[in-house]
Design a protein around this motif. Sequence first.
Motif, PDB file in Angstrom:
ATOM      1  N   ALA A 292      26.396  43.360  63.245  1.00 44.46           N
ATOM      2  CA  ALA A 292      27.726  43.976  63.186  1.00 44.46           C
ATOM      3  C   ALA A 292      28.107  44.288  61.744  1.00 44.46           C
ATOM      4  N   CYS A 293      27.780  43.378  60.825  1.00 41.63           N
ATOM      5  CA  CYS A 293      28.063  43.622  59.410  1.00 41.63           C
ATOM      6  C   CYS A 293      27.306  44.840  58.897  1.00 41.63           C
ATOM      7  N   ASP A 294      26.046  44.950  59.290  1.00 45.28           N
ATOM      8  CA  ASP A 294      25.233  46.092  58.856  1.00 45.28           C
ATOM      9  C   ASP A 294      25.860  47.413  59.291  1.00 45.28           C
ATOM     10  N   LYS A 295      26.427  47.441  60.480  1.00 48.32           N
ATOM     11  CA  LYS A 295      27.012  48.681  61.011  1.00 48.32           C
ATOM     12  C   LYS A 295      28.192  49.166  60.189  1.00 48.32           C
ATOM     13  N   ILE A 296      28.957  48.236  59.616  1.00 50.38           N
ATOM     14  CA  ILE A 296      30.155  48.648  58.866  1.00 50.38           C
ATOM     15  C   ILE A 296      29.954  48.560  57.359  1.00 50.38           C
ATOM     16  N   GLY A 297      28.731  48.224  56.928  1.00 51.14           N
ATOM     17  CA  GLY A 297      28.450  48.164  55.500  1.00 51.14           C
ATOM     18  C   GLY A 297      29.015  46.935  54.805  1.00 51.14           C
ATOM     19  N   MET A 298      29.206  45.862  55.566  1.00 52.35           N
ATOM     20  CA  MET A 298      29.668  44.611  54.961  1.00 52.35           C
ATOM     21  C   MET A 298      28.456  43.764  54.606  1.00 52.35           C
ATOM     22  N   ASN A 299      28.383  43.331  53.363  1.00 48.68           N
ATOM     23  CA  ASN A 299      27.253  42.549  52.885  1.00 48.68           C
ATOM     24  C   ASN A 299      27.420  41.072  53.241  1.00 48.68           C
ATOM     25  N   TYR A 300      26.326  40.340  53.188  1.00 51.35           N
ATOM     26  CA  TYR A 300      26.404  38.915  53.487  1.00 51.35           C
ATOM     27  C   TYR A 300      25.346  38.151  52.696  1.00 51.35           C
ATOM     28  N   GLU A 301      25.698  36.934  52.348  1.00 56.09           N
ATOM     29  CA  GLU A 301      24.785  35.981  51.743  1.00 56.09           C
ATOM     30  C   GLU A 301      24.481  34.921  52.791  1.00 56.09           C
ATOM     31  N   LYS A 302      23.286  34.310  52.701  1.00 60.14           N
ATOM     32  CA  LYS A 302      22.909  33.224  53.604  1.00 60.14           C
ATOM     33  C   LYS A 302      22.578  31.989  52.769  1.00 60.14           C
ATOM     34  N   THR A 303      23.208  30.859  53.100  1.00 61.91           N
ATOM     35  CA  THR A 303      22.932  29.616  52.393  1.00 61.91           C
ATOM     36  C   THR A 303      22.338  28.590  53.352  1.00 61.91           C
ATOM     37  N   LYS A 304      21.942  27.454  52.810  1.00 63.64           N
ATOM     38  CA  LYS A 304      21.558  26.334  53.660  1.00 63.64           C
ATOM     39  C   LYS A 304      22.757  25.887  54.473  1.00 63.64           C
ATOM     40  N   VAL A 305      22.500  25.127  55.541  1.00 66.71           N
ATOM     41  CA  VAL A 305      23.578  24.635  56.388  1.00 66.71           C
ATOM     42  C   VAL A 305      24.435  23.642  55.606  1.00 66.71           C
ATOM     43  N   GLY A 306      25.748  23.799  55.688  1.00 65.48           N
ATOM     44  CA  GLY A 306      26.677  22.910  55.005  1.00 65.48           C
ATOM     45  C   GLY A 306      27.709  23.689  54.211  1.00 65.48           C
ATOM     46  N   ASP A 307      28.991  23.351  54.401  1.00 65.02           N
ATOM     47  CA  ASP A 307      30.045  24.066  53.691  1.00 65.02           C
ATOM     48  C   ASP A 307      29.914  23.900  52.173  1.00 65.02           C
ATOM     49  N   LYS A 308      29.281  22.808  51.740  1.00 65.60           N
ATOM     50  CA  LYS A 308      29.036  22.579  50.310  1.00 65.60           C
ATOM     51  C   LYS A 308      28.261  23.745  49.712  1.00 65.60           C
ATOM     52  N   TYR A 309      27.229  24.207  50.428  1.00 65.95           N
ATOM     53  CA  TYR A 309      26.384  25.285  49.908  1.00 65.95           C
ATOM     54  C   TYR A 309      27.093  26.636  49.996  1.00 65.95           C
ATOM     55  N   VAL A 310      27.893  26.809  51.035  1.00 61.92           N
ATOM     56  CA  VAL A 310      28.696  28.032  51.150  1.00 61.92           C
ATOM     57  C   VAL A 310      29.644  28.126  49.959  1.00 61.92           C
ATOM     58  N   PHE A 311      30.339  27.024  49.684  1.00 66.41           N
ATOM     59  CA  PHE A 311      31.318  27.024  48.605  1.00 66.41           C
ATOM     60  C   PHE A 311      30.652  27.256  47.248  1.00 66.41           C
ATOM     61  N   GLU A 312      29.504  26.628  47.022  1.00 66.46           N
ATOM     62  CA  GLU A 312      28.787  26.824  45.758  1.00 66.46           C
ATOM     63  C   GLU A 312      28.441  28.287  45.548  1.00 66.46           C
ATOM     64  N   ASN A 313      27.956  28.945  46.604  1.00 66.42           N
ATOM     65  CA  ASN A 313      27.613  30.364  46.505  1.00 66.42           C
ATOM     66  C   ASN A 313      28.845  31.203  46.190  1.00 66.42           C
ATOM     67  N   MET A 314      29.951  30.880  46.863  1.00 64.16           N
ATOM     68  CA  MET A 314      31.192  31.623  46.632  1.00 64.16           C
ATOM     69  C   MET A 314      31.650  31.485  45.191  1.00 64.16           C
ATOM     70  N   MET A 315      31.627  30.256  44.671  1.00 67.81           N
ATOM     71  CA  MET A 315      32.092  30.020  43.303  1.00 67.81           C
ATOM     72  C   MET A 315      31.169  30.686  42.278  1.00 67.81           C
ATOM     73  N   ASN A 316      29.862  30.613  42.520  1.00 71.25           N
ATOM     74  CA  ASN A 316      28.902  31.175  41.568  1.00 71.25           C
ATOM     75  C   ASN A 316      28.972  32.696  41.506  1.00 71.25           C
TER      76      ASN A 316
END
Length: 448
Positions: A292-316
């Motif tokens: 669905a993201c590909d269809k509208i041109g929205m990009n995405y990052e994939k991290t390891k499982v865990g909100d800790k890794y999501v947050f680290e990616n967001m901050m970095n």
Amino acid sequence: MGKYFGTDGFRGEANIGLTVEHAFKVGRYLGWYFGQEHKARIVIGKDTRRSSYMFEYALAAGLTASGADAYLLHVTTTPSVSYVTSTEDFDCGIMISASHNPFYDNGIKLINGKGYKMEAEVENQIEAYIDGEKKEIPLATRDGIGRTIDYAAGRNRYIGHLISVATRSFKDMKIGLDCANGSAFAIAKSVFDALGAKTYVINNNPDGTNINTACGSTHMEGLMAHVKEKHLDVGFAFDGDADRCLAVDENGNLIDGDLILYICGKYLMEQGRLNGNTIVTTIMSNLGLYKACDKIGMNYEKTKVGDKYVFENMMNNGYVLGGEQSGHIIFSKYAKTGDGILTSLMLMEVILEKKMSLGKLAEEVRIYPQLLQNVRVADKKTARENPKVVKAIEHVAEELGEDGRILVRESGTEPVIRVMVEASDDELCVKYVKEVVDVMSREGLVIE
């Protein structure tokens, strides 16, 4: 991860894996650590578990014995502790909760002065103190002894912060809230009532033992039925400490974290408010989200499982939206951690601003059937790298092509390999998971 502190704090069954002695020592060390150059100010929140009171008193005793002042928010949410810590000049915050776990478990989550999860270095020092590997720290005396302070006002300021986030009145909206008999019971209804909603609340009578019991974001059936029965516009379910939120649309259908990321991400992108036009997900997010993201041109990052890794990616990378399928969603403009009530308010903004129902907003995403099987093995690395297992995984991936995917990973906490397949129908999921697990069994890798 350390001996006691994992990715989400120090967690264990109350008075077995996590005892009052542990809590007292955590308080003792934090009070001394942050009080070496000034009188430390540390704020404490708790959820509704019976043992939370016991741990609150033990932590407060340890803190004050080391000379710190302990500010008690009482029953509140994890994100509220993060908010109060970062906005009111506290040295650190402590949340007593085991999140979505059953009532007999509990946990101690530490939050640094900026509102983020405590640095591993500090947690490691606390562990060494608990195990007697550090010399005993001095007790405060005379006027150096700390005090406890009722700080319910801090929780009220957090409620005001949430209300200020809303862009429109919720007048005439019929909204269901499942508070999981947890922390949200003290906050969620107040916020939605103040914004003019007609609220229909369930599971908001905590008794110390019913937190997360057949309710909240881990048991959505009750809210789904409630929304349909009362003909509500939308429903929101929280977990025990209200850092997660899942939703139910007007037809009683589940809206999980992947759908929430898509709906909010697309809206923010349209508004020019999605930095890099990118959302941050984990590898467990559904293939349907990515398509669905590909269809509208929205990009995405994939991290390891865990909100800790999501947050680290967001901050970095400066991203403003990320999260997990479980409903742990982070809006970095407004919060330093996942916040279930904030997530519900952001979904309401999209519903009201676009004048569309939640069901309509979710229609663009086709969620693929997903099957996850945990396979207990003698050695995770050996099982994951076995040549025949690798070949079986490659074969499944080739068979699925663009219409599915296979993900095989090692558990971070158990002697388990997790085999997950997404495909166009449930039968294919079962077939391909079985194909890989059968190879593991034939190779003698599985513990029966």
